[in-house]
Design a protein around this motif. Structure first.
Motif, PDB file in Angstrom:
ATOM      1  N   LYS A 166      30.362  18.836  27.273  1.00 23.82           N
ATOM      2  CA  LYS A 166      31.083  19.527  26.195  1.00 23.82           C
ATOM      3  C   LYS A 166      31.235  21.011  26.519  1.00 23.82           C
ATOM      4  O   LYS A 166      32.321  21.599  26.322  1.00 23.82           O
ATOM      5  N   ARG A 167      30.192  21.607  27.055  1.00 24.18           N
ATOM      6  CA  ARG A 167      30.242  23.036  27.345  1.00 24.18           C
ATOM      7  C   ARG A 167      31.290  23.350  28.415  1.00 24.18           C
ATOM      8  O   ARG A 167      32.039  24.329  28.296  1.00 24.18           O
ATOM      9  N   VAL A 168      31.349  22.531  29.454  1.00 31.11           N
ATOM     10  CA  VAL A 168      32.332  22.755  30.518  1.00 31.11           C
ATOM     11  C   VAL A 168      33.754  22.624  29.972  1.00 31.11           C
ATOM     12  O   VAL A 168      34.619  23.481  30.222  1.00 31.11           O
ATOM     13  N   ILE A 169      34.010  21.552  29.229  1.00 29.00           N
ATOM     14  CA  ILE A 169      35.351  21.336  28.682  1.00 29.00           C
ATOM     15  C   ILE A 169      35.749  22.497  27.780  1.00 29.00           C
ATOM     16  O   ILE A 169      36.858  23.047  27.881  1.00 29.00           O
ATOM     17  N   ASP A 170      34.857  22.897  26.880  1.00 29.07           N
ATOM     18  CA  ASP A 170      35.149  24.001  25.965  1.00 29.07           C
ATOM     19  C   ASP A 170      35.451  25.288  26.722  1.00 29.07           C
ATOM     20  O   ASP A 170      36.393  26.018  26.384  1.00 29.07           O
ATOM     21  N   SER A 171      34.659  25.570  27.753  1.00 25.99           N
ATOM     22  CA  SER A 171      34.811  26.822  28.499  1.00 25.99           C
ATOM     23  C   SER A 171      36.148  26.879  29.228  1.00 25.99           C
ATOM     24  O   SER A 171      36.815  27.921  29.239  1.00 25.99           O
ATOM     25  N   VAL A 172      36.552  25.768  29.847  1.00 31.58           N
ATOM     26  CA  VAL A 172      37.817  25.758  30.581  1.00 31.58           C
ATOM     27  C   VAL A 172      38.992  25.825  29.607  1.00 31.58           C
ATOM     28  O   VAL A 172      39.991  26.515  29.863  1.00 31.58           O
ATOM     29  N   GLU A 173      38.890  25.148  28.473  1.00 36.39           N
ATOM     30  CA  GLU A 173      39.976  25.186  27.489  1.00 36.39           C
ATOM     31  C   GLU A 173      40.173  26.598  26.930  1.00 36.39           C
ATOM     32  O   GLU A 173      41.304  27.002  26.628  1.00 36.39           O
ATOM     33  N   LYS A 174      39.090  27.367  26.851  1.00 37.10           N
ATOM     34  CA  LYS A 174      39.197  28.732  26.325  1.00 37.10           C
ATOM     35  C   LYS A 174      40.010  29.645  27.240  1.00 37.10           C
ATOM     36  O   LYS A 174      40.483  30.694  26.809  1.00 37.10           O
TER      37      LYS A 174
END
Length: 468
Positions: free
Chosen positions: A147-155
């Motif tokens: 979840k953290r990786v996905i959120d960070s890249v989407e930001k």
């Protein structure tokens, strides 16, 4: 032009030029071609089909050069990351190709520093769309990191497609929440029959039933397109072809990617078929494909074997570069790489598997210092078949690729003669089968060929024929 005989087509041979344009012609034509004694009819045919060297204008040569260029895949940005947040797993599959560790083992997850640096590295890419594939171990043991990786890249404003490769033994509320985002997909395994899956993976009928229930749950709640499944086949004891097909159809899946037990990790240590079952695997593989062809024609199915269908499309579509092993060149580490559980970078998932067996260090850097350019270039020099002494004589060269990582794993070297390599023998088997069908298909075969090529109707011919 390269040429190869076929068992069909009244003794005709397949001729293929550097750009992948192909046709059928006789042994007599071959003799005239070799001795540069083409007659007027030969020249008229080659000119009409746009082969270079047979026109008073430069247009055919330019067209052929364009086709040749399209056959060569040259990525310009990194947009695909395979991420291994943990090597721990809640199963103990006998054929595990990455040599996973026990679920409660310590020291096999990303540390906080590795996670930070991995995210920074991913976010440096300039690609507008990024694909993230989470491998393991069992990556759902660290859904927090996913979840953290996905959120960070989407930001960063990039579009993200995320694939979680999981045994789907559990479908937790947190995983459901991730799937609810719409851009997260599941890739799982089902080994063709409940019995085979239980023996090879789960160890109990109850666990196998739970996996199948979870697959159906994802399909019902999130859509058919959100989950895919792959079988891993033991060539010494494969599932019945119709059983395998029926089980996948029951899951609503028409495309099946048949894979033998890999020559990596625990697999080659515990399964003899990974080392010696090549001929048995080829026989089984073609038997399943033939059964698909029969059922497509007689039962109105739309079955495909994913890899063979992709090879077929590559014959007719120069830019069909979706499968890494069929790209030429196949520049390792230039448009995708792996971030392992310890922060090291690898050019492919297979390369990290080799590293796990302790045979050779295949890493190309780490998340802290980045890519090692010299290592990347050294490996990429091997991933080209244009000048290989075997490949330059092969009619299938324009459609094929290279797999130096598999050669290192199997033979401990990269200069093994190409025709002695498993990869080459597998590709030859597949392209032989395809071109024999294309040369003179039965009604059953023509139906499936048209289906796999997305044609609205069955054409009169799949290959041009030059008649003497």
């Amino acid at each position: 032009m390269r040429f190869k005989d076929t068992s069909r087509g009244d003794g005709d041979l397949i001729f293929v030029d550097d750009g992948g344009q192909s046709f059928l012609a006789s042994q007599s034509f071959l003799n005239r071609y070799i001795f540069q004694n083409l007659n007027e009819k030969d020249v008229d045919f080659l000119r009409a089909e746009g082969f270079p060297g047979y026109s008073n204008t430069g247009h055919p040569s330019v067209a052929n050069a364009y086709r040749y260029a399209q056959r060569h895949h040259l990525p310009n940005t990194i947009d695909y990351f395979i991420l291994v947040p943990t090597l721990r797993c809640n199963l103990a599959c006998s054929y595990c190709q990455v040599s996973r560790v026990a679920e409660n083992a310590q020291g096999f997850d990303w540390t906080a520093q590795i996670a930070d640096d991995a995210i920074k590295l991913i976010c440096t890419t300039g690609a507008p769309t990024v694909k993230l594939e989470f491998q393991g171990g069992e990556p759902t043991l660290r859904l927090d990191l996913i979840k953290r990786v996905i959120d960070s890249v989407e930001k960063t404003g990039r579009n993200v497609e995320a694939v979680i490769c999981t045994n789907l033994g559990e479908l937790s509320p947190d995983l459901r929440t991730l799937l609810g985002r719409g851009n997260v997909y599941i890739s799982t395994s089902f080994d063709g029959s409940k019995k085979k899956h239980t023996v090879q993976r789960t160890g109990s009928a109850e666990a196998t039933a739970r996996t199948l229930k979870n697959i159906k749950d994802v399909i019902e709640n999130f859509g058919q397109s959100r989950v895919s499944a792959l079988p891993t086949i033991d060539a010494n004891s494969p599932p019945d072809a119709d059983t395998l097909i029926d089980e996948y159809l029951a899951l609503g899946m028409n495309s099946i990617y048949l894979r033998p037990i890999n020559f990596q990790g625990f697999a080659r240590k515990k399964h003899d078929a990974a080392r010696t079952g090549q001929e048995r695997w080829f026989d089984y593989y073609l038997a399943v494909v033939r059964r698909m062809i029969e059922r497509n024609f007689h039962e109105g199915k739309a079955l495909e074997e994913f890899y063979m269908a992709h090879c077929l499309r590559r014959i007719f579509r120069p830019r069909a570069n979706g499968h890494a092993d069929l790209r030429n060149p196949n520049p390792l580490g230039l448009d995708y790489f792996v971030i392992d559980h310890d922060g090291r970078l690898f050019p492919s998932d297979e390369a990290r598997m080799i590293d796990r067996t302790g045979d050779v260090d295949m890493s190309i850097g780490d998340v802290h210092s980045g890519l090692d350019g010299s290592q990347v270039l050294a490996l990429s020099e091997l991933a080209l078949n244009d000048f290989d002494p075997d490949c330059i004589h092969c009619a299938y060269q324009p459609f094929c690729g290279s797999d130096p990582i598999d050669s290192i794993s199997r033979y401990g070297r990269t200069d093994q003669p190409r025709h002695d390599q498993y990869f080459c023998q597998q590709q030859t088997m597949i392209f032989d089968f395809l071109f024999e069908m294309l040369a003179q298909p039965t009604a059953e075969e023509a139906h499936t060929l048209a289906l796999w090529l997305d044609l609205p109707a069955i054409p009169d011919t799949f290959l041009k024929v030059h008649h003497d």
